[in-house]
Design a protein around this motif. Structure first.
Motif, PDB file in Angstrom:
ATOM      1  N   PRO A  41       0.695  -1.333   0.168  1.00  0.00           N
ATOM      2  CA  PRO A  41      -0.278   0.032  -0.147  1.00  0.00           C
ATOM      3  C   PRO A  41       1.159   1.264   0.023  1.00  0.00           C
ATOM      4  O   PRO A  41       0.358   2.337  -0.880  1.00  0.00           O
ATOM      5  CB  PRO A  41      -0.869  -0.129   1.363  1.00  0.00           C
TER       6      PRO A  41
ATOM      7  N   PHE B  43       2.824   1.300  -3.785  1.00  0.00           N
ATOM      8  CA  PHE B  43       1.768   1.604  -4.733  1.00  0.00           C
ATOM      9  C   PHE B  43       1.166   3.089  -4.794  1.00  0.00           C
ATOM     10  O   PHE B  43       0.926   3.776  -5.557  1.00  0.00           O
ATOM     11  CB  PHE B  43       0.539   0.731  -4.939  1.00  0.00           C
ATOM     12  N   ALA B  44       1.226   3.549  -3.658  1.00  0.00           N
ATOM     13  CA  ALA B  44       0.781   5.232  -3.161  1.00  0.00           C
ATOM     14  C   ALA B  44       1.520   6.243  -3.661  1.00  0.00           C
ATOM     15  O   ALA B  44       1.190   7.264  -4.140  1.00  0.00           O
ATOM     16  CB  ALA B  44       0.577   5.278  -1.529  1.00  0.00           C
TER      17      ALA B  44
ATOM     18  N   ARG C  36      -5.972  -5.586  -5.173  1.00  0.00           N
ATOM     19  CA  ARG C  36      -7.001  -4.863  -4.848  1.00  0.00           C
ATOM     20  C   ARG C  36      -6.365  -3.279  -4.671  1.00  0.00           C
ATOM     21  O   ARG C  36      -7.287  -2.315  -5.292  1.00  0.00           O
ATOM     22  CB  ARG C  36      -7.199  -5.006  -3.242  1.00  0.00           C
ATOM     23  N   LEU C  37      -5.418  -2.926  -4.680  1.00  0.00           N
ATOM     24  CA  LEU C  37      -4.702  -1.658  -4.797  1.00  0.00           C
ATOM     25  C   LEU C  37      -4.848  -1.210  -6.252  1.00  0.00           C
ATOM     26  O   LEU C  37      -4.819   0.160  -6.491  1.00  0.00           O
ATOM     27  CB  LEU C  37      -3.305  -1.575  -4.565  1.00  0.00           C
ATOM     28  N   ARG C  38      -4.520  -2.147  -7.168  1.00  0.00           N
ATOM     29  CA  ARG C  38      -4.334  -1.653  -8.478  1.00  0.00           C
ATOM     30  C   ARG C  38      -5.207  -2.776  -9.547  1.00  0.00           C
ATOM     31  O   ARG C  38      -4.527  -3.777  -9.971  1.00  0.00           O
ATOM     32  CB  ARG C  38      -2.808  -1.525  -9.163  1.00  0.00           C
TER      33      ARG C  38
END
Length: 242
Positions: free
Chosen positions: A24, A27-28, A54-56
Motif C-alpha cells: 500500500p 503503490f501510493a 486490490r490496490l491496482r
C-alpha cells in the motif's frame, strides 16, 4: 498506452515476496500516468498478490519460476510492454515519485538511467556503515576495471529503454542483478546517466539481503564479466542527469 506527461509508455516492475504490508505504501507513490505495473511474485505465502490486485485492478502478475531477485526482475522485464522499463523495490525503500526523473533522463537522451544514493541530491536512510563501505569498494573496482565513473554500483532503482534488453542479455538469479546490468550496459556502449535518488528504510519486515554473501556474489560478477568482453568502452558515457 501512451499517456502524459511523456510520449513513451512506461512499465514498472515490482519484484515481491511476502510484501503485503508494504505494497500500500509503495503503490501510493506511483505516478498516475504510469502505463503498466507488473508484480513479479516470488511465491509469497501472505496476501501479496491479493493486496496488489486490490490496490491496482489493472495490475499484471507474473509468478516467478525460480528464486532470487535477479530471476524475478528478468521475468518481469520479459513480460513488459512499455517503451521504458523502471525497476523498483516492494519494501518501501524506493520512492515512486522519483520515476519522473528517471523517465525524463531517458527521454532527454540516455539509454540507461541509473539511480545513485551518492550523487548530489541523493541519500539513504538504510545504508549501514559496512554496506556503504562494501559498496564503495565494489564501485571503485568496477570503475577501475571497466573505465566507468559510477558512484553507486549496488542500488536497485534503475530505468532503461526496453529495446536495450537484448544488449544486456541478463542471466543471473540473485542480488547481483544490479551489478550485472550496470556492467553489461557499459560493455554494450550504452549512454548511462546517474539519477540522484534517496533510499528510505524498509517499512515492514526483514530484508533478504545478506551483506557478506551477496557482496561476494557481486565481486564474482565483476571479475567474471571482466573476461566476458571488452572492458573499456570509450564511447560509454556515465554522467549525472541534469
Amino acid at each position: 498506452m501512451n499517456k502524459q506527461p511523456f510520449a513513451a509508455s512506461v512499465s514498472v516492475i515490482v519484484p515481491a515476496m511476502n510484501e503485503a504490508e508494504n505494497l500500500p505504501h509503495v503503490f501510493a507513490t506511483l505516478p498516475a500516468w504510469i502505463d503498466e505495473v507488473i508484480l513479479v511474485d516470488g511465491n509469497s505465502t501472505d496476501d501479496t498478490v491479493a493486496v496488489a490486485r486490490r490496490l491496482r485492478p489493472d495490475l499484471r502478475v507474473v509468478v516467478q519460476s525460480r528464486r532470487g531477485k535477479g530471476n524475478a526482475l528478468i521475468e518481469g522485464f520479459q513480460a513488459a510492454r512499455g517503451d521504458i522499463i523502471v525497476m523498483i523495490d516492494a519494501d518501501g525503500s524506493t520512492d515512486g515519485k522519483e520515476i519522473h526523473s528517471f523517465v525524463e533522463t531517458l527521454i532527454d537522451g540516455a539509454d540507461f538511467a541509473k539511480g545513485s544514493r551518492y550523487a548530489p541530491g541523493g541519500g539513504s536512510d538504510d545504508l549501514s556503515p559496512i554496506r556503504s563501505l562494501g559498496n564503495k569498494v565494489l564501485t571503485g573496482l568496477t570503475n577501475l576495471l571497466y573505465g566507468t565513473r559510477f558512484t553507486d554500483l549496488c542500488y536497485g532503482y534503475n530505468a532503461f529503454w526496453r529495446d536495450h534488453l537484448d544488449a544486456m542479455d541478463l542471466d543471473c538469479d540473485g542480488f547481483e542483478i544490479e551489478t550485472l546490468m550496470n556492467v553489461r550496459a557499459a560493455q554494450a556502449g550504452l549512454v548511462i546517466h546517474e539519477v540522484p535518488s534517496h533510499e528510505r528504510s524498509r517499512i515492514h519486515g526483514a530484508s533478504n539481503l545478506h551483506a557478506v554473501r551477496d557482496g561476494w556474489r557481486v565481486l564474482k560478477t565483476i571479475m567474471r564479466e571482466r573476461t566476458r568482453g571488452t572492458a573499456l568502452i570509450p564511447q560509454t558515457e556515465v554522467a549525472l542527469a541534469k
